[in-house]
Design an enzyme around this catalytic site. Structure first.
Site, PDB file in Angstrom:
ATOM      1  N   HIS A 117       0.860  -1.183   0.000  1.00 15.25           N
ATOM      2  CA  HIS A 117       0.000   0.000   0.000  1.00 15.25           C
ATOM      3  C   HIS A 117       0.895   1.231   0.000  1.00 15.25           C
ATOM      4  CE1 HIS A 117      -3.198   2.781   1.100  1.00 15.25           C
ATOM      5  NE2 HIS A 117      -4.022   1.836   0.700  1.00 15.25           N
TER       6      HIS A 117
ATOM      7  N   ASP B 249      -7.873  -5.305  -0.126  1.00 15.04           N
ATOM      8  CA  ASP B 249      -8.327  -6.188  -1.214  1.00 15.04           C
ATOM      9  C   ASP B 249      -7.983  -7.644  -0.978  1.00 15.04           C
ATOM     10  OD1 ASP B 249      -7.399  -3.411  -2.979  1.00 15.04           O
ATOM     11  OD2 ASP B 249      -9.438  -4.205  -3.053  1.00 15.04           O
TER      12      ASP B 249
HETATM   13  C1  SDX Z   1      -6.146   0.015  -2.978  1.00  8.40           C
HETATM   14  O1  SDX Z   1      -4.443   4.554  -2.165  1.00  8.40           O
HETATM   15  C2  SDX Z   1      -5.358   3.917  -1.560  1.00  8.40           C
HETATM   16  O2  SDX Z   1      -5.771   4.271  -0.477  1.00  8.40           O
HETATM   17  C3  SDX Z   1      -5.917   2.715  -2.288  1.00  8.40           C
HETATM   18  C4  SDX Z   1      -6.927   1.892  -1.518  1.00  8.40           C
HETATM   19  C5  SDX Z   1      -8.208   2.641  -1.278  1.00  8.40           C
HETATM   20  O3  SDX Z   1      -8.929   2.270  -0.347  1.00  8.40           O
HETATM   21  O4  SDX Z   1      -8.539   3.538  -2.092  1.00  8.40           O
HETATM   22  O5  SDX Z   1      -6.388   1.499  -0.266  1.00  8.40           O
HETATM   23  C6  SDX Z   1      -7.306   0.635  -2.297  1.00  8.40           C
HETATM   24  O6  SDX Z   1      -5.888   0.332  -4.106  1.00  8.40           O
HETATM   25  C7  SDX Z   1      -5.271  -0.937  -2.203  1.00  8.40           C
HETATM   26  C8  SDX Z   1      -4.011  -1.402  -3.031  1.00  8.40           C
HETATM   27  C9  SDX Z   1      -4.476  -2.520  -3.965  1.00  8.40           C
HETATM   28  N1  SDX Z   1      -3.411  -2.875  -4.921  1.00  8.40           N
HETATM   29  C10 SDX Z   1      -2.805  -4.055  -4.868  1.00  8.40           C
HETATM   30  O7  SDX Z   1      -2.985  -4.895  -3.988  1.00  8.40           O
HETATM   31  C11 SDX Z   1      -1.860  -4.308  -6.052  1.00  8.40           C
HETATM   32  C12 SDX Z   1      -0.516  -4.820  -5.518  1.00  8.40           C
HETATM   33  N2  SDX Z   1       0.153  -3.745  -4.802  1.00  8.40           N
HETATM   34  C13 SDX Z   1       1.103  -2.938  -5.553  1.00  8.40           C
HETATM   35  O8  SDX Z   1       0.716  -2.681  -6.873  1.00  8.40           O
HETATM   36  C14 SDX Z   1       1.592  -1.732  -4.748  1.00  8.40           C
HETATM   37  O9  SDX Z   1       1.854  -2.182  -3.481  1.00  8.40           O
HETATM   38  C15 SDX Z   1       0.716  -0.491  -4.647  1.00  8.40           C
HETATM   39  C16 SDX Z   1       0.314   0.034  -5.974  1.00  8.40           C
HETATM   40  C17 SDX Z   1      -0.488  -0.796  -3.842  1.00  8.40           C
HETATM   41  C18 SDX Z   1       1.538   0.583  -3.905  1.00  8.40           C
HETATM   42  O10 SDX Z   1       2.606   0.883  -4.729  1.00  8.40           O
HETATM   43  P1  SDX Z   1       3.654   2.031  -4.325  1.00  8.40           P
HETATM   44  O11 SDX Z   1       3.344   2.651  -3.032  1.00  8.40           O
HETATM   45  O12 SDX Z   1       3.785   2.942  -5.492  1.00  8.40           O
HETATM   46  O13 SDX Z   1       4.940   1.200  -4.066  1.00  8.40           O
HETATM   47  P2  SDX Z   1       5.918   0.766  -5.184  1.00  8.40           P
HETATM   48  O14 SDX Z   1       5.134   0.246  -6.358  1.00  8.40           O
HETATM   49  O15 SDX Z   1       6.876   1.873  -5.415  1.00  8.40           O
HETATM   50  O16 SDX Z   1       6.632  -0.489  -4.505  1.00  8.40           O
HETATM   51  C19 SDX Z   1       7.638  -0.258  -3.519  1.00  8.40           C
HETATM   52  C20 SDX Z   1       8.509  -1.494  -3.607  1.00  8.40           C
HETATM   53  C21 SDX Z   1       8.918  -1.827  -5.049  1.00  8.40           C
HETATM   54  O17 SDX Z   1      10.179  -2.481  -4.985  1.00  8.40           O
HETATM   55  P3  SDX Z   1      11.498  -1.585  -5.338  1.00  8.40           P
HETATM   56  O18 SDX Z   1      11.279  -0.979  -6.718  1.00  8.40           O
HETATM   57  O19 SDX Z   1      11.574  -0.533  -4.242  1.00  8.40           O
HETATM   58  O20 SDX Z   1      12.636  -2.592  -5.318  1.00  8.40           O
HETATM   59  O21 SDX Z   1       7.754  -2.641  -3.141  1.00  8.40           O
HETATM   60  C22 SDX Z   1       7.596  -3.566  -4.221  1.00  8.40           C
HETATM   61  C23 SDX Z   1       7.885  -2.835  -5.509  1.00  8.40           C
HETATM   62  O22 SDX Z   1       8.413  -3.736  -6.478  1.00  8.40           O
HETATM   63  N3  SDX Z   1       6.186  -3.979  -4.180  1.00  8.40           N
HETATM   64  C24 SDX Z   1       5.760  -5.231  -4.331  1.00  8.40           C
HETATM   65  C25 SDX Z   1       4.368  -5.168  -4.159  1.00  8.40           C
HETATM   66  N4  SDX Z   1       3.985  -3.903  -3.924  1.00  8.40           N
HETATM   67  C26 SDX Z   1       5.129  -3.170  -3.945  1.00  8.40           C
HETATM   68  N5  SDX Z   1       6.429  -6.377  -4.599  1.00  8.40           N
HETATM   69  C27 SDX Z   1       5.642  -7.483  -4.696  1.00  8.40           C
HETATM   70  N6  SDX Z   1       4.293  -7.514  -4.540  1.00  8.40           N
HETATM   71  C28 SDX Z   1       3.634  -6.375  -4.269  1.00  8.40           C
HETATM   72  N7  SDX Z   1       2.296  -6.390  -4.094  1.00  8.40           N
END
Ligand code: SDX
Length: 430
Positions: free
Chosen positions: A307, A365
């Site tokens: 998140h 989720d």
């Molecule tokens: C919702 O914003 C909100 O409030 C949203 C929400 C709401 O109520 O409105 O809470 C609802 O959208 C919840 C999130 C649902 N999405 C998912 O479950 C999809 C999987 N999660 C990722 O796509 C990600 O965690 C996000 C999009 C949720 C957050 O992404 P960020 O904050 O932009 O973080 P990032 O993508 O920069 O990741 C940081 C690091 C990265 O590694 P590095 O590049 O630093 O080496 O963490 C890793 C990412 O690769 N990473 C993951 C991961 N999520 C982040 N690695 C594996 N699996 C994951 N799920």
């Protein structure tokens, strides 16, 4: 009177004092509204990881502490002690309603649940196998054609009616999208049912026999709605605010929010998460998927994890995890392989160095899909249900923004890295 705090910025030897604004809760913000005029520079923050796009009094999130409050009330208390329409009132008006206020509000919403019969024809244009989110984006955007008496965003009375219509009609539209995908007749709302029970009734009843809503499922549905109601300035809410800043009508703004929510990184994650759990299939295959999630060359991510704001746990996931056990118990689903995979995946991920270091925890989720599937919904209906629940958050933030006398159209700038100015070259010389 405490002295106003300022931040000092020095560029090319010139110093600028920027005001610091302090919140009720959360981090201070540096007010950069005059920065470009004073210093001729922009700030740069493509994912808005360090940017407050507005001020708001509706929802507060502390990502480190796993705190989520609506108008100051903690989400776990609202999920356990309140109900969705009362939370809608709280989000819209800023206080918990008295008995009469709640009764009046519930009556108003109940009497806005039907749609103009003409709107049924919109659905006929879609293929039966259209994703219900496509139908919802289309129908919600189109219903602005029917409600000219609540489209003038400058009239507070019309804004009020638009808010009531959208909260009331979204379950009806989502249920119609579901029924259309099944080839079953649309089911009209029933005014004697609660908001959540009415939604289950419109989704699962058929004209051929009576349908009795299981009160435990209605309670779980209501709790899912409450837990998804609002969440500060997330991507879809920011989309609604940006659309609204141009003066677009409320139905168009909510259609824009639905479109943004659809993405798998946002509201589409509940569908993607359950499909991932099904793809994993058994507890034995979890390590394979965890390795893929860690692999920089593999775009795979563990859906339902991570998140932007929560870095220790998502308080909503904790409540939903309890609900998942309760719903499966009531439904007598003891051998749910998907839930077993989910719980083992959560356990492993919470112990794994990579996920601990990246602060990746189950989000809202992760468990919602397990409950919705157990209730009989196909994965394609998970995000439409999220959209139904989030409509009150979108419309509350929409109302708040429109009531702001300083409202300006949202118009970000950029860091331009393209070609320098150059003369056109005719095709004969290329
Ligand atoms: C919702 O914003 C909100 O409030 C949203 C929400 C709401 O109520 O409105 O809470 C609802 O959208 C919840 C999130 C649902 N999405 C998912 O479950 C999809 C999987 N999660 C990722 O796509 C990600 O965690 C996000 C999009 C949720 C957050 O992404 P960020 O904050 O932009 O973080 P990032 O993508 O920069 O990741 C940081 C690091 C990265 O590694 P590095 O590049 O630093 O080496 O963490 C890793 C990412 O690769 N990473 C993951 C991961 N999520 C982040 N690695 C594996 N699996 C994951 N799920």
């Amino acid at each position: 009177m405490a002295e106003a705090k300022t931040a000092t910025l020095t560029i090319d030897g010139k110093t600028y004092e920027l005001p610091i604004l302090s919140p009720t809760s959360g981090p201070d913000v540096i007010d950069i509204r005059k920065l470009y005029a004073q210093a001729g520079v922009f700030t740069y923050d493509p994912g808005f990881t360090s940017t407050a796009a507005c001020d708001s009094t509706i929802t507060f999130i502390d990502g480190e502490e796993g705190i989520l409050t609506h108008r100051g009330y903690p989400i776990d208390q609202l999920a356990n002690d309140s109900h969705y329409l009362e939370v809608c009132y709280l989000l819209l008006y800023g206080h918990l309603p008295g008995p009469r206020e709640l009764e009046d509000f519930e009556r108003i919403i109940t009497r806005h649940t039907m749609l103009n019969e003409q709107i049924h024809f919109f659905f006929r244009g879609f293929r039966r196998d259209s994703h219900p989110m496509a139908t919802m984006v289309g129908v919600v955007g189109a219903i602005s054609a029917f409600y000219h008496d609540s489209a003038d965003v400058n009239d507070p009375a019309q804004r009020e009616v638009a808010a009531h219509r959208l909260i009331a009609k979204m379950p009806t539209i989502a249920a119609m999208a579901y029924k259309y995908s099944l080839g079953q007749p649309f089911v009209y709302p029933r005014n004697e049912l609660s908001y959540a029970a009415n939604f289950l009734h419109m989704c699962f009843s058929v004209p051929a026999e009576p349908y009795h809503v299981n009160p435990v499922l209605a309670r779980a549905m209501d709790r899912i709605f409450t837990l998804h109601a609002d969440h500060e300035q997330n991507a879809s809410t920011s989309t609604v605010r940006l659309a609204s800043s141009s003066g677009a009508n409320p139905f168009a703004c909510i259609a824009a929010g639905i479109a943004c929510l659809w993405g798998p990184a946002h509201g589409g994650a509940n569908q993607a998460c359950l499909e991932m759990l099904r793809e994993i299939g058994t507890v034995e295959r979890i390590p394979e998927f965890i390795a893929r999630a860690k692999d920089k060359n593999d775009p795979f991510r563990l859906m339902g994890f991570g998140h932007r704001v929560y870095k220790n746990f998502d308080p909503r996931a904790k409540v939903l995890k309890e609900s998942a056990d309760e719903v499966l118990e009531v439904l007598g689903i003891h051998e749910n392989e998907t839930l077993k995979v989910a719980k083992e995946l959560e356990r492993i991920a919470l112990e794994d160095e990579y996920f601990i270091e990246k602060k990746l925890y189950p989000n809202v989720d992760f468990y919602s899909g397990i409950i919705l599937e157990a209730m009989g919904f196909p994965t394609s209906m998970f995000t439409p249900i999220f959209a139904v629940a989030r409509t009150v958050g979108w419309i509350s933030q929409w109302k708040e923004q429109l009531a702001d006398p300083q409202l300006k159209i949202g118009r970000p700038r950029q860091l331009y890295l393209g070609a320098e100015e150059r003369d056109y070259v005719g095709i004969e010389r290329r």
